[in-house]
Design a protein around this motif. Structure first.
Motif, PDB file in Angstrom:
ATOM      1  N   ASP A  10       0.544  -1.333  -0.170  1.00  0.00           N
ATOM      2  CA  ASP A  10      -0.188   0.003   0.060  1.00  0.00           C
ATOM      3  C   ASP A  10       0.803   1.180  -0.233  1.00  0.00           C
ATOM      4  N   ILE A  11       2.168   1.289  -0.885  1.00  0.00           N
ATOM      5  CA  ILE A  11       3.160   1.657  -0.136  1.00  0.00           C
ATOM      6  C   ILE A  11       2.626   3.185  -1.182  1.00  0.00           C
ATOM      7  N   PHE A  12       1.645   3.264  -1.629  1.00  0.00           N
ATOM      8  CA  PHE A  12       0.849   4.440  -2.922  1.00  0.00           C
ATOM      9  C   PHE A  12      -0.455   4.922  -2.626  1.00  0.00           C
ATOM     10  N   ASP A  13      -0.693   4.310  -1.607  1.00  0.00           N
ATOM     11  CA  ASP A  13      -1.995   5.097  -0.704  1.00  0.00           C
ATOM     12  C   ASP A  13      -1.995   5.907  -0.618  1.00  0.00           C
ATOM     13  N   SER A  14      -2.725   7.160  -1.332  1.00  0.00           N
ATOM     14  CA  SER A  14      -2.350   8.831  -0.492  1.00  0.00           C
ATOM     15  C   SER A  14      -2.983   9.315   0.274  1.00  0.00           C
ATOM     16  N   GLY A  15      -4.346   8.275   0.927  1.00  0.00           N
ATOM     17  CA  GLY A  15      -4.984   8.411   2.466  1.00  0.00           C
ATOM     18  C   GLY A  15      -5.706  10.065   2.007  1.00  0.00           C
ATOM     19  N   MET A  58      -4.880  12.665   1.117  1.00  0.00           N
ATOM     20  CA  MET A  58      -4.184  13.849   0.134  1.00  0.00           C
ATOM     21  C   MET A  58      -4.999  13.062  -0.803  1.00  0.00           C
ATOM     22  N   ALA A  59      -5.918  11.899  -0.989  1.00  0.00           N
ATOM     23  CA  ALA A  59      -6.216  11.915  -2.568  1.00  0.00           C
ATOM     24  C   ALA A  59      -6.061  13.318  -3.172  1.00  0.00           C
ATOM     25  N   ASP A  60      -7.861  14.279  -2.822  1.00  0.00           N
ATOM     26  CA  ASP A  60      -8.223  15.095  -3.289  1.00  0.00           C
ATOM     27  C   ASP A  60      -7.411  16.237  -3.880  1.00  0.00           C
ATOM     28  N   SER A  61      -5.967  16.258  -3.528  1.00  0.00           N
ATOM     29  CA  SER A  61      -5.071  16.790  -3.602  1.00  0.00           C
ATOM     30  C   SER A  61      -4.586  16.538  -5.102  1.00  0.00           C
ATOM     31  N   THR A  62      -3.905  14.936  -5.281  1.00  0.00           N
ATOM     32  CA  THR A  62      -3.404  14.116  -5.911  1.00  0.00           C
ATOM     33  C   THR A  62      -3.985  13.488  -7.113  1.00  0.00           C
ATOM     34  N   PRO A  63      -5.499  14.046  -7.861  1.00  0.00           N
ATOM     35  CA  PRO A  63      -6.276  13.293  -8.836  1.00  0.00           C
ATOM     36  C   PRO A  63      -5.297  12.544 -10.119  1.00  0.00           C
ATOM     37  N   ASN A  64      -4.795  13.433 -10.440  1.00  0.00           N
ATOM     38  CA  ASN A  64      -3.977  12.437 -11.682  1.00  0.00           C
ATOM     39  C   ASN A  64      -3.489  11.004 -10.935  1.00  0.00           C
ATOM     40  N   PHE A  65      -2.132  11.443  -9.990  1.00  0.00           N
ATOM     41  CA  PHE A  65      -1.875  10.082  -9.455  1.00  0.00           C
ATOM     42  C   PHE A  65      -2.935   9.292  -8.943  1.00  0.00           C
ATOM     43  N   THR A  66      -3.570   9.671  -8.201  1.00  0.00           N
ATOM     44  CA  THR A  66      -4.621   8.145  -7.233  1.00  0.00           C
ATOM     45  C   THR A  66      -5.003   7.907  -8.281  1.00  0.00           C
ATOM     46  N   ALA A  67      -5.965   8.163  -9.584  1.00  0.00           N
ATOM     47  CA  ALA A  67      -6.375   7.908 -10.479  1.00  0.00           C
ATOM     48  C   ALA A  67      -5.402   6.907 -11.004  1.00  0.00           C
ATOM     49  N   VAL A 111      -3.253   5.137  -9.956  1.00  0.00           N
ATOM     50  CA  VAL A 111      -2.698   3.978  -9.327  1.00  0.00           C
ATOM     51  C   VAL A 111      -4.244   2.809  -8.920  1.00  0.00           C
ATOM     52  N   GLU A 112      -4.985   3.525  -8.818  1.00  0.00           N
ATOM     53  CA  GLU A 112      -5.875   2.628  -9.097  1.00  0.00           C
ATOM     54  C   GLU A 112      -6.501   1.831 -10.391  1.00  0.00           C
ATOM     55  N   PRO A 165      -1.073   5.451 -21.242  1.00  0.00           N
ATOM     56  CA  PRO A 165      -2.449   4.486 -20.934  1.00  0.00           C
ATOM     57  C   PRO A 165      -2.369   4.786 -19.648  1.00  0.00           C
ATOM     58  N   GLN A 166      -3.134   4.933 -18.414  1.00  0.00           N
ATOM     59  CA  GLN A 166      -3.256   5.070 -16.998  1.00  0.00           C
ATOM     60  C   GLN A 166      -2.937   4.104 -17.260  1.00  0.00           C
ATOM     61  N   GLU A 167      -3.843   3.305 -17.297  1.00  0.00           N
ATOM     62  CA  GLU A 167      -2.873   1.605 -16.101  1.00  0.00           C
ATOM     63  C   GLU A 167      -1.165   1.291 -16.131  1.00  0.00           C
ATOM     64  N   ARG A 168      -0.749   1.874 -16.882  1.00  0.00           N
ATOM     65  CA  ARG A 168       1.126   1.859 -17.215  1.00  0.00           C
ATOM     66  C   ARG A 168       1.416   2.779 -15.938  1.00  0.00           C
TER      67      ARG A 168
END
Lengths: 228, 228
Positions: A178-183, A185-194, A196-197, B151-154
């Motif tokens: 879960d190292i990339f779980d932004s917890g 702060m997810a709101d402020s990091t939309p691109n990263f969070t997306a 990861v998902e 691509p998002q997933e990569r």
DNA sequence: ATTCTAAATGAATGGCATTCATTTAGTGGG
DNA sequence: CCCACTAAATGAATGCCATTCATTTAGAAT
């Protein structure tokens, strides 16, 4: 009626550090034995539990005795690292095609050291002179590159690039899931969070393996094109 | 005669840890100050000289005082690592083309941490939640990849692969120049020895830079082709 | 025999991160 | 206004660790 100076008896349950002072008739320690014991201890207790005192205990010896055979703890780590390198698979450089050889070498190299990441800082700055088995590995890999038609002056750079990637990837293997779980702060990091998902959706394969494969294949493809 | 219990005098040359017991009127320490002092100390004394006692000394404080603000030495290292991450250049992800952005990001990332390799084991397993500036960097990079049509997933896999390469390469920067000198074993390692010699002939550029460039360009070329 | 060297023990040594009891300063509730 | 509480400092342990040193003994060399 000599006051029979017999051993401490209790043959059972007595792996204690009992030996009388002074040089023993037969040497108890040598570098190979120390290396083997170190590897075993690391396997059982990890690098945290790996202390000179603990190592001495498994060898049934006083800690100071180790220093007759190695000059420091770092020395022991160097012995361990060189020993581990012999488990890296270079066999394919003798037989198969270049890209397959690089593949099996790189994966096995990463797998060996992902369980021994504390050695990486040691390896990274260790002169090859001090590690004969490591040197032998480099020779096998260099020969493979050379025979595959790789330009001489780029062989070392290519190996170093691959090795750097391998070491970094070895760390990655040890990262928590879960190292990339932004917890929060997810709101402020939309691109990263997306991102990861999306990745989590894809994956039954281990993320570390996917990333390693991606980087390794990129290097193999590009380096392969350098061959004459 | 009067045993005048006055302060130790000597206003000059007296940056000693003098402060009376008990909570001071104004707080002496906070995380930002600790981080700044740690960074400075590391710069001056390296990671060997970086001890909690030495850090306390530069802050003119007792070592135990630090533990009111951080829970461990590792905690301090996390603060330092996160602070350093803000020096990594992500600006090009907002403006220039994708490949140029990756290039400047990767080089600056490597340069920052090549002077701080002891942090790498810390970063590698650190949940992003604990490092806000690091998270911000990931967001900027992810956004850059996303806008470039990746691509998002990569995206995460690609970033991880690049990062692994960057960390490994940071170690490589610190390696001694003669690390590949095979010395007396040169006879038994002809291919390797020849490759090292050929490389030495080429090089006015730093070998670590050549290798980093080689690997980085391989990844950029291949990853660039993944874009939609 | 004597001397030298190697290999063990056991007792320091000094450094380290961390913890704890204690002291003091401000803060918020009655 | 007092009192309890919490936060932030000191200074004195604690326990662990790598490493060193004096000492002892065994065998090899002279």
């Amino acid at each position: 009626m000599p006051a029979s100076t017999r051993a401490p008896a209790d043959p059972l349950h007595d792996a204690k550090p009992r030996r009388r002072v002074g040089r023993p008739a037969a040497a108890v320690l040598d570098q190979d034995g120390i290396t083997a014991a170190a590897l075993q201890l690391i396997g059982k207790s990890g690098y945290d539990g790996f202390t000179m005192a603990a190592l001495a205990r498994t060898l049934n010896v006083a800690p100071s005795a180790l220093y007759n055979h190695v000059s420091s703890k770092r020395d022991v780590l160097v012995l361990v690292q060189d020993h581990l390198t012999s488990f890296v698979d270079v066999s394919a450089f003798g037989s198969g095609p270049w890209d397959q050889a690089v593949r099996s070498w790189a994966w096995s190299y990463r797998d060996v050291f992902s369980k021994h990441t504390p050695l990486i800082p040691v390896i990274a700055v260790l002169p090859v002179t001090d590690a004969p088995k490591t040197l032998a590995m480099y020779e096998a890999v260099s020969a493979g590159f050379s025979h595959a038609g790789f330009p001489q002056e780029r062989i070392i750079s290519a190996i170093v690039a691959l090795e750097s990637f391998i070491f970094g990837s070895a760390y990655d293997v040890t990262a928590p899931a879960d190292i990339f779980d932004s917890g929060s702060m997810a709101d402020s990091t939309p691109n990263f969070t997306a991102a990861v998902e999306q990745q989590d959706l894809e994956g039954y394969e281990k993320p570390a393996d996917v990333a390693f494969n991606l980087g390794l294949e990129a290097m193999i493809a590009r380096f392969g094109a350098l061959r004459g």
